[in-house]
Design a protein around this motif. Sequence first.
Motif, PDB file in Angstrom:
ATOM      1  N   ILE A   1       0.870  -1.180   0.000  1.00  0.00           N
ATOM      2  CA  ILE A   1       0.000   0.000   0.000  1.00  0.00           C
ATOM      3  C   ILE A   1       0.901   1.222   0.000  1.00  0.00           C
ATOM      4  O   ILE A   1       1.606   1.497   0.976  1.00  0.00           O
ATOM      5  CB  ILE A   1      -0.928   0.015   1.227  1.00  0.00           C
ATOM      6  CG1 ILE A   1      -1.824  -1.242   1.242  1.00  0.00           C
ATOM      7  CG2 ILE A   1      -1.789   1.277   1.231  1.00  0.00           C
ATOM      8  CD1 ILE A   1      -2.674  -1.373   2.483  1.00  0.00           C
ATOM      9  N   ALA A   2       0.908   1.933  -1.101  1.00  0.00           N
ATOM     10  CA  ALA A   2       1.785   3.099  -1.216  1.00  0.00           C
ATOM     11  C   ALA A   2       1.294   4.249  -0.348  1.00  0.00           C
ATOM     12  O   ALA A   2       2.092   4.957   0.278  1.00  0.00           O
ATOM     13  CB  ALA A   2       1.886   3.536  -2.679  1.00  0.00           C
ATOM     14  N   ILE A   3      -0.032   4.451  -0.310  1.00  0.00           N
ATOM     15  CA  ILE A   3      -0.616   5.553   0.456  1.00  0.00           C
ATOM     16  C   ILE A   3      -1.823   5.024   1.216  1.00  0.00           C
ATOM     17  O   ILE A   3      -2.799   4.576   0.612  1.00  0.00           O
ATOM     18  CB  ILE A   3      -1.044   6.710  -0.465  1.00  0.00           C
ATOM     19  CG1 ILE A   3       0.151   7.235  -1.256  1.00  0.00           C
ATOM     20  CG2 ILE A   3      -1.695   7.832   0.347  1.00  0.00           C
ATOM     21  CD1 ILE A   3      -0.221   8.034  -2.474  1.00  0.00           C
ATOM     22  N   HIS A   4      -1.744   5.066   2.535  1.00  0.00           N
ATOM     23  CA  HIS A   4      -2.814   4.627   3.436  1.00  0.00           C
ATOM     24  C   HIS A   4      -3.297   5.863   4.177  1.00  0.00           C
ATOM     25  O   HIS A   4      -2.579   6.431   4.998  1.00  0.00           O
ATOM     26  CB  HIS A   4      -2.253   3.569   4.399  1.00  0.00           C
ATOM     27  CG  HIS A   4      -3.150   3.237   5.554  1.00  0.00           C
ATOM     28  ND1 HIS A   4      -4.246   2.409   5.442  1.00  0.00           N
ATOM     29  CD2 HIS A   4      -3.086   3.608   6.872  1.00  0.00           C
ATOM     30  CE1 HIS A   4      -4.816   2.267   6.631  1.00  0.00           C
ATOM     31  NE2 HIS A   4      -4.137   2.999   7.512  1.00  0.00           N
ATOM     32  N   PHE A   5      -4.537   6.301   3.853  1.00  0.00           N
ATOM     33  CA  PHE A   5      -5.135   7.483   4.483  1.00  0.00           C
ATOM     34  C   PHE A   5      -6.223   7.001   5.419  1.00  0.00           C
ATOM     35  O   PHE A   5      -7.199   6.386   4.991  1.00  0.00           O
ATOM     36  CB  PHE A   5      -5.709   8.408   3.410  1.00  0.00           C
ATOM     37  CG  PHE A   5      -6.468   9.590   3.940  1.00  0.00           C
ATOM     38  CD1 PHE A   5      -5.805  10.650   4.544  1.00  0.00           C
ATOM     39  CD2 PHE A   5      -7.846   9.651   3.827  1.00  0.00           C
ATOM     40  CE1 PHE A   5      -6.515  11.748   5.025  1.00  0.00           C
ATOM     41  CE2 PHE A   5      -8.568  10.742   4.302  1.00  0.00           C
ATOM     42  CZ  PHE A   5      -7.897  11.790   4.905  1.00  0.00           C
TER      43      PHE A   5
END
Length: 314
Positions: free
Chosen positions: A70-74
Amino acid sequence: MLPREKLDPLPDSFILQPPVFYPVIPYVTTIFGGLRAGKMVMLEGVVPTDARRFQVDFQCGCSLQPQPDIAIHFNPRFHTTKPHAICNTLQSGHWMAEARWPGLPLQRGTGFLILFLFGDEEVKVSVNGQHFLCYPYRLPLSRVDTLGVFGDIFVKAIGFLNINPFEEGEREYPVGYPFLLKCPRLEVPCSRALLRGLWPGQVIIVRGLLLPEPKDFTLSLRDESAHAPVTLRASFTDRTLAWISPWGRKTLILAPFLFYPHRFFEVLLLCQEGGLKLALNGQGLGAISLCQEALERLRELRISGSVQLFCVHY
């Protein structure tokens, strides 16, 4: 009228992914063409009154086992004493050091519009038009090809867009406009009154979906006499995009034909001194000359053809 010179970029780079309406959560979808700098993802919805947390993941693949990176977990969290948001990256099954942002602008029981704006080195996130955070990439953006939405969230629409090519950096974020599904005011033919005409700096945005067997698409700007000094027409019989003069003269726009059956599109017209600039799916396609007096006399925006509209803003 000023036709644009022939463009070289591949049309595939400018084919937009259709928006998704009212997806069932958890929701996972492929991002057509992956992510690159200049793309935006817009999330529109409501935070339930009993929400504890939700997450938006930009993933490198969609497998269940092994779990994809997961490159970007918001990850906004509401159940703590001080609601906040977490961003992180998962690589080879291991989370990296998390980044935390207090002062969460999302609230239980309220609507929201979250915009993810992907730059060269970081993603910027705005909530309801206000900057919230920047998160530097820890994995290459080019690896991202999947979007996942999980947790306590009600999603009305997910949109995939390109940045306005005429933005000059005066605002940190483009303005997000909600997508509407089956709205009576967007039934085609669609007409909108321009009470004060057009002035430099105004932007007209039209977003929609082409029907399965389209014939044409026309956007015209008319004065009080119902004359149309500005008409933009896409013809599917000969696959041409052209400006049509009030006397019926056609001036072809020499660019890749980016309208496709059952595909999403975004037309953008920027009013400036001396005329209007045109962009389609985030690609600038030149301009049409029109004096300021003629722009101020325009009183109606009319859209017709083989389209379903999701957004008309000016």
